[in-house]
Design a protein around this motif. Structure first.
Motif, short mmCIF file in Angstrom:
data_model
loop_
_atom_site.label_atom_id
_atom_site.label_comp_id
_atom_site.label_asym_id
_atom_site.label_seq_id
_atom_site.Cartn_x
_atom_site.Cartn_y
_atom_site.Cartn_z
N GLY A 70 0.85 -1.18 0.00
CA GLY A 70 0.00 0.00 0.00
C GLY A 70 0.88 1.23 0.00
N LYS A 71 0.27 2.39 -0.15
CA LYS A 71 1.05 3.64 -0.19
C LYS A 71 1.80 3.83 1.12
CE LYS A 71 -1.21 6.70 -3.47
NZ LYS A 71 -2.39 7.56 -3.58
N THR A 72 1.15 3.51 2.22
CA THR A 72 1.80 3.62 3.53
C THR A 72 1.65 2.27 4.23
OG1 THR A 72 -0.26 4.32 4.54
CG2 THR A 72 1.21 6.06 3.79
N VAL A 73 2.38 2.14 5.33
CA VAL A 73 2.31 0.90 6.11
C VAL A 73 0.87 0.69 6.59
CG1 VAL A 73 3.09 -0.25 8.21
CG2 VAL A 73 4.72 1.00 6.81
N GLU A 74 0.25 1.80 7.05
CA GLU A 74 -1.12 1.70 7.56
C GLU A 74 -2.07 1.14 6.50
OE1 GLU A 74 0.72 4.63 8.05
OE2 GLU A 74 1.25 3.84 10.04
N LYS A 75 -1.90 1.64 5.28
CA LYS A 75 -2.77 1.20 4.19
C LYS A 75 -2.58 -0.31 3.94
CE LYS A 75 -5.13 4.73 2.55
NZ LYS A 75 -4.45 5.97 2.09
N ALA A 76 -1.33 -0.73 4.01
CA ALA A 76 -1.03 -2.15 3.76
C ALA A 76 -1.63 -3.04 4.84
CB ALA A 76 0.48 -2.36 3.69
N ILE A 77 -1.56 -2.54 6.08
CA ILE A 77 -2.14 -3.31 7.20
C ILE A 77 -3.65 -3.40 7.03
CG2 ILE A 77 -2.58 -3.29 9.71
CD1 ILE A 77 0.20 -2.06 10.07
N GLU A 78 -4.24 -2.28 6.64
CA GLU A 78 -5.68 -2.24 6.41
C GLU A 78 -6.09 -3.31 5.39
OE1 GLU A 78 -8.15 1.28 4.71
OE2 GLU A 78 -7.07 2.00 6.49
N LYS A 79 -5.29 -3.39 4.35
CA LYS A 79 -5.55 -4.36 3.29
C LYS A 79 -5.48 -5.79 3.83
CE LYS A 79 -4.21 -3.78 -1.56
NZ LYS A 79 -3.00 -3.43 -2.33
N ALA A 80 -4.46 -6.04 4.66
CA ALA A 80 -4.29 -7.38 5.22
C ALA A 80 -5.47 -7.75 6.10
CB ALA A 80 -2.99 -7.44 6.03
N CYS A 81 -5.95 -6.77 6.87
CA CYS A 81 -7.10 -7.00 7.75
C CYS A 81 -8.31 -7.39 6.93
CB CYS A 81 -7.42 -5.76 8.57
SG CYS A 81 -6.18 -5.41 9.81
N ILE B 78 8.92 6.53 -6.09
CA ILE B 78 7.91 6.02 -5.18
C ILE B 78 8.14 4.53 -4.92
CG2 ILE B 78 5.43 5.61 -4.80
CD1 ILE B 78 4.93 7.98 -6.68
N LYS B 79 8.12 4.18 -3.65
CA LYS B 79 8.21 2.76 -3.32
C LYS B 79 7.06 2.42 -2.39
CE LYS B 79 11.76 -0.21 -2.45
NZ LYS B 79 12.99 -0.56 -1.71
N LYS B 80 6.35 1.40 -2.74
CA LYS B 80 5.21 1.03 -1.91
C LYS B 80 5.66 0.37 -0.61
CE LYS B 80 1.28 0.49 -4.98
NZ LYS B 80 0.42 -0.47 -5.65
N ALA B 81 4.85 0.55 0.43
CA ALA B 81 5.12 -0.13 1.69
C ALA B 81 4.66 -1.58 1.56
CB ALA B 81 4.36 0.55 2.81
N ARG B 82 5.45 -2.49 2.11
CA ARG B 82 5.09 -3.91 2.03
C ARG B 82 5.10 -4.53 3.42
NH1 ARG B 82 4.07 -6.70 -2.32
NH2 ARG B 82 4.22 -8.86 -1.69
N ILE B 83 4.10 -5.30 3.73
CA ILE B 83 4.09 -5.96 5.03
C ILE B 83 3.71 -7.44 4.87
CG2 ILE B 83 3.45 -3.90 6.35
CD1 ILE B 83 0.63 -5.68 6.49
N LYS B 84 4.05 -8.18 5.89
CA LYS B 84 3.69 -9.59 5.93
C LYS B 84 2.77 -9.75 7.14
CE LYS B 84 6.53 -13.67 6.14
NZ LYS B 84 7.89 -14.16 5.95
N ALA B 85 1.63 -10.35 6.92
CA ALA B 85 0.68 -10.52 8.02
C ALA B 85 0.36 -11.99 8.22
CB ALA B 85 -0.60 -9.75 7.74
N SER B 86 0.33 -12.41 9.47
CA SER B 86 -0.07 -13.80 9.75
C SER B 86 -0.98 -13.81 10.96
CB SER B 86 1.16 -14.67 10.00
OG SER B 86 1.88 -14.15 11.09
N LEU B 87 -1.67 -14.91 11.15
CA LEU B 87 -2.61 -15.01 12.27
C LEU B 87 -1.87 -15.10 13.59
CD1 LEU B 87 -5.23 -17.50 10.87
CD2 LEU B 87 -5.64 -15.15 11.53
N LYS B 88 -2.34 -14.38 14.58
CA LYS B 88 -1.75 -14.47 15.91
C LYS B 88 -2.13 -15.78 16.55
CE LYS B 88 -0.87 -10.13 18.11
NZ LYS B 88 -1.49 -8.96 18.66
#
Lengths: 76, 212
Positions: free
Chosen positions: B8-19, B47-57
């Motif tokens: 996503g554009k920002t880390v927050e946006k990427a997290i939102e997407k994962a959710c 421009i570089k997009k923020a990337r995150i990895k999300a997994s279940l807690k």
């Protein structure tokens, strides 16, 4: 019977969508056929067939109740 | 472990997407930031997009307790057994007690149906990651009765071994039942107990110390 095996199998595997259970009714014995994704085969069989054996035990208890016999076949 | 990667554009946006992907709130996910993203010059160059990895807690203990109870109830409903289940958290164990019609159908020969239910529920509950919880399923006080009768059997066979001076084998038992036998004869200085065989055919041998 079909419901029972379907529920257990779906809870055990990684791809529940690929679980297919069919029941062939006989006069005294029904055969329940369980098909799962190739990767999940080990999950429904278990170490030394332990999971499969447990499913068969539960199935036979359920069948006793309705005075019938059921056989579980796991299809490859 | 199931995980997804989102950007996503920002880390927050990427997290939102994962959710959205998991359909779970942020608190239930483990977030690992791969790159935090660069907004670039005037938002145009580099421009570089923020990337995150999300997994279940990890599934919390309470969830496992609920999960265990629900799984057993669902199976019993499909067995057409009218019963309710009491669940109790005992630290690393979960005790599920079935209050049923008392017909013994759920126990089976030598508790084999009860053991099968226990094994299946254990597999289903501990499939998800998190602390392993041992599942114990009981009904009508069967576990205690069984332990008591195994103890008596052990003591009786112990006497027999001393009298005959020859080792005695007990029919194949599961791990829990074998343990009861070992424990019952542990205090006897004249006897030795050992488990022999493989898998579900493993059995206990009782012999005198001299006999070895």
């Amino acid at each position: 019977m079909r419901d029972l095996i379907e529920y257990i199998a779906k809870s055990l595997v990684d791809s529940p969508d690929e679980v297919v259970v069919t029941e062939v009714h006989g006069e005294r014995t029904s055969v329940i056929e369980l098909k799962v994704a190739k990767e999940d085969l080990g999950k429904v069989i278990g170490k030394q067939g332990r999971t499969a054996r447990a499913m068969r035990t539960i199935l036979s208890a359920a069948s006793t109740k309705i005075r019938k016999r059921s056989v579980l076949e796991i299809i490859e | 472990m199931v995980f997804i990667e989102t950007d996503g554009k920002t880390v927050e946006k990427a997290i939102e997407k994962a959710c959205q992907e998991f359909n779970l709130p942020e608190e239930r996910l483990n977030i690992e930031i791969i790159s935090s993203g660069i907004s670039g010059l005037f938002g145009l160059v580099g421009i570089k997009k923020a990337r995150i990895k999300a997994s279940l807690k990890k599934v919390e203990c309470k969830d496992k307790l609920e999960n265990a109870k629900k799984t057993l109830e669902d199976i019993l409903a499909r067995l057409k057994v009218d019963a309710n289940v009491n669940a109790e958290d005992l630290g690393d164990k979960i005790l599920l007690n079935i209050n049923g019609d008392g017909s013994g159908l759920l126990i089976g020969r030598r508790g084999q149906t009860l053991d099968a239910l226990q094994y299946i529920v254990d597999k289903i509950v501990n499939r998800s990651s998190g602390d392993r919880k041992w599942i114990i399923i009981d009904t009508e006080g069967y576990r205690e009765r069984r332990t008591e009768s195994l103890k008596n059997l052990a003591l009786k066979l112990g006497e027999k071994v001393k009298r005959l001076g020859k080792p005695v084998y007990i029919t194949p038992l599961n791990a829990h039942d074998r343990r009861v036998i070992h424990m019952a004869l542990q205090g006897d200085a004249k006897l030795i107990t050992k488990s022999k065989g493989d898998g579900h055919l493993r059995k206990v041998v009782i012999s005198t110390k001299k006999g070895l």
